[in-house]
Design an enzyme around this catalytic site. Structure first.
Site, mmCIF file in Angstrom:
data_model
loop_
_atom_site.group_PDB
_atom_site.id
_atom_site.type_symbol
_atom_site.label_atom_id
_atom_site.label_comp_id
_atom_site.label_asym_id
_atom_site.label_seq_id
_atom_site.Cartn_x
_atom_site.Cartn_y
_atom_site.Cartn_z
ATOM 1 N N SER A 730 4.227 1.584 -3.297
ATOM 2 C CA SER A 730 3.522 1.070 -4.465
ATOM 3 C C SER A 730 4.239 -0.189 -4.967
ATOM 4 O O SER A 730 4.360 -1.148 -4.204
ATOM 5 C CB SER A 730 3.434 2.172 -5.527
ATOM 6 O OG SER A 730 2.472 1.850 -6.479
ATOM 7 N N ASP A 808 -7.127 4.940 -0.530
ATOM 8 C CA ASP A 808 -6.449 4.621 -1.796
ATOM 9 C C ASP A 808 -7.435 3.985 -2.784
ATOM 10 O O ASP A 808 -7.976 2.918 -2.519
ATOM 11 C CB ASP A 808 -5.287 3.656 -1.498
ATOM 12 C CG ASP A 808 -4.313 3.519 -2.653
ATOM 13 O OD1 ASP A 808 -4.751 3.650 -3.806
ATOM 14 O OD2 ASP A 808 -3.122 3.270 -2.387
ATOM 15 N N HIS A 840 -3.458 7.090 -2.705
ATOM 16 C CA HIS A 840 -2.250 6.323 -3.041
ATOM 17 C C HIS A 840 -0.991 7.163 -2.831
ATOM 18 O O HIS A 840 0.069 6.637 -2.522
ATOM 19 C CB HIS A 840 -2.335 5.816 -4.484
ATOM 20 C CG HIS A 840 -1.309 4.759 -4.816
ATOM 21 N ND1 HIS A 840 -1.158 3.604 -4.067
ATOM 22 C CD2 HIS A 840 -0.378 4.684 -5.796
ATOM 23 C CE1 HIS A 840 -0.177 2.869 -4.588
ATOM 24 N NE2 HIS A 840 0.311 3.502 -5.629
#
Length: 863
Positions: A730, A808, A840
């Protein structure tokens, strides 16, 4: 294995690692060999992960003769079970001083399976699990009404209830929960018990608000926003639902709030119950298409996703009211809107960050935020300010005329900053006495001093007198109340924990407020208490040397702490506060009983060491290092810099890392050194420290990481600076790419998971808070978008690995897609690992294992 050579003392670091004899070589394993290493360590993490009890509810037992003082309810995973369930423990009135009492976890529910058949969740449930970062199955939340002892929860794609305590006393053996049948199709989300009458409960179905009677089964739809069309484009309205950005970026997961009191109207004895809700119109919000989990059908799911700089949803607050007779039958329902359009009353408001009611039901309240997120208002809304919704203009005007002139919104508090506002839950209004024109409340505020602290505020509710039937345009400080006094209860360069669902507990009898904070050290969370009458001494209630997460009992005589340290796995203990009643501030916590003892660490677990250093600009930073397990004098080890680096996260603290970050220990056991550094921009260090990223994400973080690496290399002497990998997910994936772009001479390889590669494609709520809108910060957006700087990436193969979940819906696969197409255009080498069925966060154990083996294999081959 290389033989040990002793480099001469006067050669520099780089020279020392040129000597092949000084380089520690990680043993190479086959793919299968690495799989079995991962399997071995995963067996352990399954033992303690998610087992700890949470979501506590204390209920006092009143029978004088019984042996127990409280029944404590919670969610937890009983031994041998694979899913969360509703459990309870009995807390005894007396304990033996020297004995460790381990409370037994008792099942409330009899043979109940809560996970849906084959673990298949509806789309709504699946996305909520993503927003809340839930990994566990079973019952993940419940609502509880203490007077009646009613529990309400979602499970197996349905709703269930059961009762314990209340009028019928406490059960002694598990019970069968009762399923609440429905005529609705699709899941009933966000269920809540009506606090003023627990015969009623509410839920969201197909983006509208419903109520139902638990006893009679009667159901009523209260709002009619959503038409239930299959095409997202044609059906943009919802009621009572928190949108994607509000959930993901503001941690608000509901869009409606019950009034805690009922009012009786008319001679027939009809009771009116009210719900405040947010109505959302997303018709101007962009739609994006993300591959559907049912990949073999080649479908996509459509989502409303507001990209930075584009239109957010249109929002309004409304009331849903319904009346019931003495039999609990719903006699009528009514939808009410504000006397003037929401956007006329509050033109600057972009987000409703939080909402609720004062305890007497006299006012609804809301926290409003502007689009740049630098201005927040706390506003009271009396129910009389809402009038029946109607298409008929004459009726609307008549209703508006009937609203008394002294009925108006009150802005009781305002926060302004030039950094950004971190939204949180801490607002505690005290009850008003009859006819009082002041509101006293507790509030946490970070903007005043740059550190989040508690304040006791008294606002004077002055009404201006409005004719609500006239067109209205508000002045600059419209509805703003004078602040009579604002007293700081805490202060200093530390913070009261307010974000991420942190709570305070207020004892109005003793005038004490209990809160969690970092007063002793930014690396530990503790429970503290301070008087809000005579602000002064702050007393710590938890043991230093650990980081705690606490929950107070309803009558303030006990608390539960879930605590751990870097070297001690989590345990959960119950403490009793005892001491003279005339000095409640100094009551001492006494260990009472244990709900969970610390599990033993895996045999090869070596906890990381925490260190700190000062950067060239004299900022104190904290880091942690996992030393390679096979340390030999004079050997230099390949090093993995594990990074997150973004706002709202702190990786380095005195809590146990062996569950979520067990993989870092595996790397150390294979001979890697692993370094983690919280640079500027991470949380728990105040707003200025976090605000270093303002308008320049990706431009300051790598400096701090590299300085930390150099500090560690000098301090420990076993780091091979010619073999450093940078890895994260991320924001950490984004920084891994930034590291390889800006410091290719420092980082030999980068492994980037689910990275944001172009800020223009990320959402409004997050991106604009930190980076402003694109037109005001063109330079920041360009400098921070890695996909626009691929020409700086190395030309050697095997230095870049990108990983991303194809489904995602937060950092869309578009980011990786765009990056890869830029890499190809620039003729740059890269490797790509796609997880077709992941979002994600990697959920599926096979995908998780595959990622971990991929990581180890890439490092052993190319670092």
């Amino acid at each position: 294995m290389a033989t040990t050579g002793t480099p001469t003392a006067d050669r520099g670091d780089a020279a020392a690692t040129d000597d092949p004899a000084a380089r520690f070589q990680v043993q190479k394993h086959s793919w299968d060999g690495l799989r079995s290493i991962i399997h071995g360590s995963r067996k352990y993490s399954g033992l303690i992960v998610n087992k700890a009890p949470h979501d506590f509810q204390f209920v006092q037992k009143t029978d004088e003769s019984g042996p127990h003082s409280h029944r404590l309810y919670y969610l937890g995973m009983p031994y041998g079970s694979r899913e969360n369930s509703l459990l309870y423990s009995e807390i005894p009135k007396k304990v033996r001083k020297e004995a460790l009492l381990l409370l037994s976890w008792k099942q409330m529910l009899d043979h109940f399976q809560a996970t849906p058949h084959h673990g298949v969740y509806s789309r709504e449930e699946e996305l909520l699990r993503e927003r809340k970062r839930l990994g566990v199955f079973g019952i993940t939340s419940y609502d509880f009404h203490s007077e009646s002892g009613l529990f309400l929860f979602q499970a197996s794609n349905s709703l269930f209830h059961c009762r314990d305590g209340g009028k019928n006393g406490f059960m002694v053996s598990p019970m069968k929960p009762l399923e609440i049948k429905t005529q609705c199709s699709g899941p009933r989300m966000d269920p809540k018990i009506c606090p003023a009458d627990p015969a009623f409960f509410s839920f969201i179905n197909n983006s509208d608000l419903w109520v139902a009677n638990i006893e009679t089964g009667e159901e009523r739809r209260l709002t009619f926003c959503h038409q239930g069309l299959s095409n997202v484009l044609d059906d943009p309205k919802s009621a009572g639902v928190a949108t994607f950005v509000i959930q993901e970026e503001f941690d608000r997961f509901t869009g409606y709030w019950w009034c805690p009191t009922a009012s009786w109207e008319g001679s027939e004895g009809l009771k009116t119950l009210r719900i405040l809700y947010e109505e959302v119109d997303e018709s101007e919000v962009e739609v994006i298409h993300v591959p559907s989990p049912a990949l073999e059908e080649r479908k996509t799911d459509s989502y409303r996703y507001p990209r930075t700089g584009s239109k957010n949803p249109k929002i309004a607050l409304k009331l849903a009211e319904f009346q019931t007779d003495s039999q609990g039958k719903i006699v009528s329902t009514q939808e009410k809107e504000l006397v003037q359009p929401f956007s006329s009353l509050f033109p600057k408001v972009e987000y409703i960050a939080r909402a609720g009611w004062t305890r007497d039901g006299k006012y609804a309240w809301a926290m409003f935020l502007d689009r740049p997120q630098q201005w927040l208002q706390l506003v009271l809304l009396p129910p009389a300010l809402f009038i029946p919704s109607t298409e008929n203009e004459e009726q609307r005007l008549a209703s508006a005329r009937a609203v008394p002139r002294n009925v108006q919104p009150y802005v009781v508090y305002e926060e302004v900053t030039n950094v950004w506002i971190n939204v949180h839950d801490i607002f505690y209004p005290f009850p008003q006495s009859e006819g009082e024109d002041e509101l006293c409340f507790l509030r946490a505020n970070e903007c005043k001093t740059g550190f989040c602290h508690l304040y006791k505020v008294t606002a004077v509710l002055k009404s201006q007198g409005y004719d609500w039937s006239e067109p209205f345009s508000p002045g600059e400080d419209e509805f703003k109340c004078p602040i009579k006094e604002e007293i700081a209860l805490t202060s200093g360069e530390w913070e009261v924990l307010a974000r991420h669902g942190s709570k305070i507990w207020v004892n109005e009898e003793t005038k004490l407020v209990y809160f969690q904070g970092t007063k002793d050290t930014p690396l530990e969370h503790h429970l503290y208490v301070v008087s809000y009458e005579a602000a002064g001494e702050i007393v710590r209630l938890t043991t230093p040397g650990f980081s705690h997460s606490c929950s107070m009992s309803q009558n303030f005589d006990m608390f539960v702490s879930h605590y751990s340290s870097v070297s001690t796995p989590p345990c959960v203990h119950v403490y009793k506060l005892s001491g003279p009643d005339d000095d409640p501030l100094h009551k001492q916590p006494r260990f009472w009983a244990s709900m969970m003892e610390a599990a033993s660490c895996p045999p090869d677990y070596v906890p990381p060491e925490i260190f700190h250093f000062h950067t060239r600009s004299d900022v104190r930073l904290y880091g942690m290092i996992y030393k390679p397990h096979a340390l030999q004098p004079g050997k230099k080890h390949p090093t993995v810099l594990f990074v997150y680096g973004g706002p709202q996260v702190q990786l380095v603290n005195n809590s146990f890392k062996g569950i979520k970050y067990l993989r870092l220990n595996t790397l150390a056991s294979l001979g890697y050194a692993v370094v983690v550094i919280d640079g500027r921009g991470s949380c728990q260090r105040g707003l200025r420290f976090e605000g270093a990223l303002k308008n320049q994400m990706g431009q300051v973080e790598i400096e701090d990481q590299v300085e930390g690496l150099q500090f560690v290399a000098e301090k420990y002497g076993f780091i091979d600076l010619s073999r450093v990998a940078i890895h994260g997910w991320s924001y950490g994936g984004f920084l891994s790419l930034m590291g390889l772009i800006h410091k290719p001479q420092v980082f030999k390889v980068a492994i980037a998971g689910a990275p944001v590669t172009v800020w223009m494609a990320y959402d409004t709520g997050y991106t604009e808070r930190y980076m402003d809108v694109p037109e005001n910060n063109q330079h920041g957006y360009e400098a921070g978008s890695v996909a626009l700087h691929v020409e700086k990436l190395p030309n050697e193969p095997n230095r870049l690995l990108i990983l991303h979940g194809f489904l995602d819906e937060n950092v869309h696969f578009f980011h990786t897609n765009f990056l890869v197409s830029q890499l190809i255009r620039a003729g740059k080498p890269y490797q790509l690992q796609i997880y077709p069925n992941e979002r994600h966060s990697i959920r599926c154990p096979e995908s998780g294992e595959h990622y971990e083996v991929t990581l180890l294999h890439f490092l052993q081959e190319y670092l």
